[in-house]
Scaffold this active site. Structure first.
Site, PDB file in Angstrom:
ATOM      1  N   ASN A   1       0.850  -1.264   0.061  1.00 58.17           N
ATOM      2  CA  ASN A   1      -0.030  -0.054  -0.175  1.00 58.17           C
ATOM      3  C   ASN A   1       0.931   1.268   0.110  1.00 58.17           C
ATOM      4  O   ASN A   1       1.522   1.568   0.961  1.00 58.17           O
ATOM      5  CB  ASN A   1      -0.927   0.068   1.196  1.00 58.17           C
ATOM      6  CG  ASN A   1      -2.049   1.183   1.393  1.00 58.17           C
ATOM      7  OD1 ASN A   1      -1.896   2.211   0.345  1.00 58.17           O
ATOM      8  ND2 ASN A   1      -2.370   1.195   2.685  1.00 58.17           N
ATOM      9  N   TRP A   2       0.891   1.855  -0.919  1.00 64.77           N
ATOM     10  CA  TRP A   2       2.080   2.885  -1.403  1.00 64.77           C
ATOM     11  C   TRP A   2       1.273   4.156  -0.518  1.00 64.77           C
ATOM     12  O   TRP A   2       2.049   5.378  -0.581  1.00 64.77           O
ATOM     13  CB  TRP A   2       2.278   3.232  -2.981  1.00 64.77           C
ATOM     14  CG  TRP A   2       2.950   2.019  -3.421  1.00 64.77           C
ATOM     15  CD1 TRP A   2       3.425   0.875  -3.000  1.00 64.77           C
ATOM     16  CD2 TRP A   2       3.514   2.182  -4.829  1.00 64.77           C
ATOM     17  NE1 TRP A   2       3.976   0.165  -4.027  1.00 64.77           N
ATOM     18  CE2 TRP A   2       4.214   0.839  -5.084  1.00 64.77           C
ATOM     19  CE3 TRP A   2       3.541   3.056  -5.906  1.00 64.77           C
ATOM     20  CZ2 TRP A   2       4.555   0.459  -6.378  1.00 64.77           C
ATOM     21  CZ3 TRP A   2       3.934   2.855  -7.102  1.00 64.77           C
ATOM     22  CH2 TRP A   2       4.621   1.467  -7.345  1.00 64.77           C
ATOM     23  N   LYS A   3      -0.044   4.270  -0.319  1.00 64.07           N
ATOM     24  CA  LYS A   3      -0.409   5.378   0.357  1.00 64.07           C
ATOM     25  C   LYS A   3      -0.312   6.668  -0.516  1.00 64.07           C
ATOM     26  O   LYS A   3      -0.239   6.536  -1.815  1.00 64.07           O
ATOM     27  CB  LYS A   3       0.047   5.464   1.985  1.00 64.07           C
ATOM     28  CG  LYS A   3      -0.077   4.431   2.479  1.00 64.07           C
ATOM     29  CD  LYS A   3       0.170   4.649   3.956  1.00 64.07           C
ATOM     30  CE  LYS A   3       0.014   2.993   4.918  1.00 64.07           C
ATOM     31  NZ  LYS A   3      -0.042   3.236   6.214  1.00 64.07           N
TER      32      LYS A   3
ATOM     33  N   HIS B   1      -9.535   1.201   5.103  1.00 66.36           N
ATOM     34  CA  HIS B   1      -7.996   1.526   5.563  1.00 66.36           C
ATOM     35  C   HIS B   1      -8.228   2.594   7.002  1.00 66.36           C
ATOM     36  O   HIS B   1      -9.182   3.599   6.820  1.00 66.36           O
ATOM     37  CB  HIS B   1      -6.893   2.044   4.662  1.00 66.36           C
ATOM     38  CG  HIS B   1      -5.746   2.223   5.398  1.00 66.36           C
ATOM     39  ND1 HIS B   1      -5.251   2.925   6.154  1.00 66.36           N
ATOM     40  CD2 HIS B   1      -4.681   1.141   5.194  1.00 66.36           C
ATOM     41  CE1 HIS B   1      -4.018   2.550   6.635  1.00 66.36           C
ATOM     42  NE2 HIS B   1      -3.756   1.545   5.955  1.00 66.36           N
TER      43      HIS B   1
ATOM     44  N   GLU C   1      -6.711   4.875   7.911  1.00 63.57           N
ATOM     45  CA  GLU C   1      -6.398   6.166   7.608  1.00 63.57           C
ATOM     46  C   GLU C   1      -7.380   6.767   6.900  1.00 63.57           C
ATOM     47  O   GLU C   1      -7.976   8.032   7.206  1.00 63.57           O
ATOM     48  CB  GLU C   1      -5.197   6.130   6.851  1.00 63.57           C
ATOM     49  CG  GLU C   1      -3.885   6.027   7.687  1.00 63.57           C
ATOM     50  CD  GLU C   1      -2.733   5.322   6.748  1.00 63.57           C
ATOM     51  OE1 GLU C   1      -2.750   5.421   5.569  1.00 63.57           O
ATOM     52  OE2 GLU C   1      -1.762   4.906   7.613  1.00 63.57           O
TER      53      GLU C   1
ATOM     54  N   GLU D   1      -5.013  -4.784  10.565  1.00 62.30           N
ATOM     55  CA  GLU D   1      -3.876  -3.792  10.887  1.00 62.30           C
ATOM     56  C   GLU D   1      -4.530  -3.044  12.101  1.00 62.30           C
ATOM     57  O   GLU D   1      -5.271  -1.923  12.225  1.00 62.30           O
ATOM     58  CB  GLU D   1      -4.110  -2.814   9.767  1.00 62.30           C
ATOM     59  CG  GLU D   1      -3.799  -3.247   8.383  1.00 62.30           C
ATOM     60  CD  GLU D   1      -2.929  -2.381   7.256  1.00 62.30           C
ATOM     61  OE1 GLU D   1      -2.002  -2.511   6.852  1.00 62.30           O
ATOM     62  OE2 GLU D   1      -3.510  -1.219   7.276  1.00 62.30           O
TER      63      GLU D   1
ATOM     64  N   GLY E   1       3.086   2.595  10.954  1.00 62.29           N
ATOM     65  CA  GLY E   1       3.910   3.360  10.631  1.00 62.29           C
ATOM     66  C   GLY E   1       4.843   3.802  11.951  1.00 62.29           C
ATOM     67  O   GLY E   1       5.371   4.824  12.067  1.00 62.29           O
TER      68      GLY E   1
ATOM     69  N   SER F   1       3.934  -2.030  10.301  1.00 55.59           N
ATOM     70  CA  SER F   1       5.075  -2.132  10.663  1.00 55.59           C
ATOM     71  C   SER F   1       5.846  -3.526  10.346  1.00 55.59           C
ATOM     72  O   SER F   1       6.645  -3.966  10.887  1.00 55.59           O
ATOM     73  CB  SER F   1       5.518  -1.559  11.927  1.00 55.59           C
ATOM     74  OG  SER F   1       5.023  -0.500  12.305  1.00 55.59           O
TER      75      SER F   1
ATOM     76  N   GLY G   1       3.097  -1.002   4.116  1.00 53.73           N
ATOM     77  CA  GLY G   1       2.991   0.183   3.784  1.00 53.73           C
ATOM     78  C   GLY G   1       4.449   0.800   3.704  1.00 53.73           C
ATOM     79  O   GLY G   1       4.915   0.588   2.452  1.00 53.73           O
ATOM     80  N   GLY G   2       5.134   1.486   4.431  1.00 59.42           N
ATOM     81  CA  GLY G   2       6.358   1.927   4.420  1.00 59.42           C
ATOM     82  C   GLY G   2       7.329   1.228   3.518  1.00 59.42           C
ATOM     83  O   GLY G   2       8.234   1.618   2.711  1.00 59.42           O
TER      84      GLY G   2
HETATM   85  P1  13P Z   1       3.274   0.476   7.568  1.00 56.07           P
HETATM   86  O1  13P Z   1       3.978  -0.713   6.983  1.00 56.07           O
HETATM   87  O2  13P Z   1       4.028   1.664   7.012  1.00 56.07           O
HETATM   88  O3  13P Z   1       3.403   0.525   8.994  1.00 56.07           O
HETATM   89  O4  13P Z   1       1.883   0.668   7.249  1.00 56.07           O
HETATM   90  C1  13P Z   1       0.874  -0.412   6.931  1.00 56.07           C
HETATM   91  C2  13P Z   1      -0.382  -0.111   6.548  1.00 56.07           C
HETATM   92  O5  13P Z   1      -1.130   0.911   7.016  1.00 56.07           O
HETATM   93  C3  13P Z   1      -0.450  -0.718   5.285  1.00 56.07           C
HETATM   94  O6  13P Z   1      -1.802  -0.566   4.825  1.00 56.07           O
END
Ligand code: 13P
Length: 253
Positions: A10-12, A98, A100, A168, A174, A214, A235-236
């Protein structure tokens, strides 16, 4: 029950055109070099990069997904994107609900459910996200919160073929903090039970439940070797080819 692991990025809200294309090309090359990987791969760039990333992935077994969709097919919804539009540019998946989006845009489980119905109708597979906040975990409500999110967000006619769940924990996203492997397995097993109640045992046993929050090359094996963990939503670490691929390789792909 063999469930093929899904390694999803997930590149956000990250990446300009050149970065996105470079990242996608890098992932495509590495996945091609694996020959016949044991896992499925998915990348979910921002809307603006979907078409270019699709081109950059050509010939590689890496699916394309978006990070949200509206529940209508078209119309007066300024700034929104419909499932049909995503399908049209080559998406196979869409992430919905998600944390977020639940936090930044006030998305409820009811809304996520409507979006998922529309996405399935358009022929997209959904990755439906759930997870508790730190306050909810600290007060012992994790399973209850996740169960309610599943019951509310997942359409009643969902199947293992069109739906993936991503657990999640909000506080692990993050932050570099993660639950213990035992905690993760406990939630995933409980989620599978709720799915069995909602969708029947057959679907629940076949449905993939990803862990996200994470995930890094160093902890991937610990989480992805758990019996009810069927992949990762990253994510990251999905923004670096080497990290994304190391997570896959360390998970037995
Ligand atoms: P991180 O891997 O950056 O913690 O993000 C997880 C995430 O929200 C994937 O959708």
């Amino acid at each position: 029950m063999a469930r093929k692991k899904l390694i999803a990025g997930n590149w956000k809200m990250n990446g300009l055109l050149a970065d996105g294309v470079e990242l996608a090309k890098g992932v495509a090359a590495e996945v091609k070099a694996m020959g016949k990987p044991e896992c499925e791969f998915l990348v979910c760039p921002p809307f603006t990069l979907l078409t270019s990333v699709k081109k950059a992935l050509r010939g590689a077994k890496v699916a394309l997904g978006a990070q949200d969709a509206h529940f209508n097919t078209k119309g007066a919804h300024t700034g929104d994107i419909s499932p049909e539009m995503l399908k049209d540019v080559g998406c196979q998946y869409v992430i919905l609900g998600h944390s977020e989006r639940r936090a930044d845009h006030g998305e409820s489980s009811e809304l996520v459910n409507k979006k998922a119905v529309a996405a399935h109708q358009a022929g997209l597979k959904t990755v439906i996200c759930i997870g508790e906040t730190l306050a909810e975990r600290d007060s012992g409500k994790t399973i209850d919160v996740c169960s309610k999110q599943i019951m509310g967000s997942v359409p009643d006619d969902s199947t293992a073929a069109d739906t993936v769940i991503a657990y999640e924990p909000v506080w692990a996203i993050g932050t570099g903090k993660t639950p213990t492997a035992n905690d993760v397995e406990e939630v995933h097993a409980a989620v599978r039970k709720v799915l069995a109640k909602k969708l029947g045992k057959g679907n629940a046993n076949k449905m993939r439940i990803l862990y996200g929050g994470s995930v890094k090359p160093g902890n991937a094996k610990e989480f992805l070797s758990l019996p009810d963990v069927d992949g990762a939503l990253i994510g990251g670490a999905s923004l670096k080819v080497a990290d994304f691929m190391a997570i896959a390789k360390n998970s037995g792909c």
